[in-house]
Each structure stands twice: as C-alpha cells, then as structure tokens.
Design a protein around this motif. Structure first.
Motif, PDB file in Angstrom:
ATOM      1  N   GLN A  81       1.052   4.187  -2.901  1.00 38.55           N
ATOM      2  CA  GLN A  81       0.814   5.592  -2.591  1.00 38.55           C
ATOM      3  C   GLN A  81       1.968   6.476  -3.027  1.00 38.55           C
ATOM      4  O   GLN A  81       1.775   7.633  -3.363  1.00 38.55           O
ATOM      5  CB  GLN A  81       0.562   5.776  -1.097  1.00 38.55           C
TER       6      GLN A  81
ATOM      7  N   GLU B 146       0.834  -1.206   0.000  1.00 33.11           N
ATOM      8  CA  GLU B 146       0.000   0.000   0.000  1.00 33.11           C
ATOM      9  C   GLU B 146       0.870   1.258   0.000  1.00 33.11           C
ATOM     10  O   GLU B 146       0.603   2.211  -0.717  1.00 33.11           O
ATOM     11  CB  GLU B 146      -0.911  -0.002   1.228  1.00 33.11           C
ATOM     12  N   HIS B 147       1.933   1.221   0.791  1.00 31.11           N
ATOM     13  CA  HIS B 147       2.859   2.361   0.841  1.00 31.11           C
ATOM     14  C   HIS B 147       3.501   2.582  -0.521  1.00 31.11           C
ATOM     15  O   HIS B 147       3.604   3.706  -0.998  1.00 31.11           O
ATOM     16  CB  HIS B 147       3.930   2.124   1.907  1.00 31.11           C
TER      17      HIS B 147
END
Length: 146
Positions: free
Chosen positions: A131, A127-128
């Motif tokens: 992003q 997810e990081h």
C-alpha cells in the motif's frame, strides 16, 4: 552465561544455520532494547557450553555482526555491542508492545499456533508495504533505516 544479557537458543529442526540464528537473536535483542550499547555478548565458550554448537559457528556469527557494525571484539575482554537497533515503541514497557502482546494472547487463545501468528503478521506487513510502495516519504525512511 550468568550475568550476560542474552542467551542463545538454537533450533536444530528449523533448517536455519546456527550462526544465522545467533545473528537474528542478537538483532532482535538489539531491536527490543534487551541489549544496549556497551553490553558484553557471551563468550564463544559460554555459547558452546549452553548450545553444544561448534565454536567456529559462534565466531562466524560474531564476525558477521562485527562486519555489520553491531559489535566489536576486544581481545581478552570479549565482544561488546557498539550500536543499538531499538526504535521508540519497541521497548518492553511500551504501550505498543503491550497491545501486541494482548493481540498475540488473543490469537493463541483462539487456537492459532505460532506459525499462524507469524504468517498473519507477515501478511499484514506485506500488505502495508504494498500500500505504501509508491509513497516517496516511506521509501526515503526505508533507505535511512538500511
């Protein structure tokens, strides 16, 4: 393997080749600062005695790590670490490591198993990455790390 800094553990049920497990465990020890530049890896004979794997498997792992510039074999002396992968914050005594250890303890106490914890960490990292995929500064840092 008395006196050595790292002891290899081979999981025969994992489906991961033993030589890959040795490389990964060495890389992890380098990242965590357990292995330092100049440390001697266990000899093939010591690894074979401790793990009951074929000596050629150990030689392949050490050769792969030498080609990656992590270690260097010195005939008659052994195989020595030539490069660290440690980053600030990954040391055994770092606050970040302590926070992570506390989080893992809470996750395990909540009933999660090792694979659950790994899946959570992997999902958070993914997810990081998603992003920050379009952040040019982050991309440059990844290229420097490669």
């Amino acid at each position: 393997m008395e006196g050595d800094v790292v002891e290899y553990r081979i999981d025969r049920q994992s489906g991961i080749p033993a030589y890959v497990q040795i490389v990964r465990q060495t890389e992890q020890a380098l990242r965590m600062g357990v292995l330092q530049v100049g440390d001697r890896l266990p000899t093939a004979k010591e690894v074979v005695a401790a793990t009951a794997i074929n000596p050629n498997t150990v030689f392949r792992a050490y050769r792969d790590m030498e080609q990656a510039g992590l270690v260097r074999s010195r005939r008659g002396l052994g195989t020595f670490v030539t490069r660290s992968l440690a980053r600030p914050g990954a040391e055994d005594d770092s606050p970040l490591r302590a926070d992570l250890a506390a989080w893992v303890a809470r996750a395990l106490a909540a009933g999660l198993e090792r694979d659950d914890v790994l899946a959570l960490v992997t999902a958070a990292l993914d997810e990081h990455d998603e992003q920050h995929e379009h952040d040019p500064g982050d991309r440059g840092r990844k290229q420097e790390d490669a």
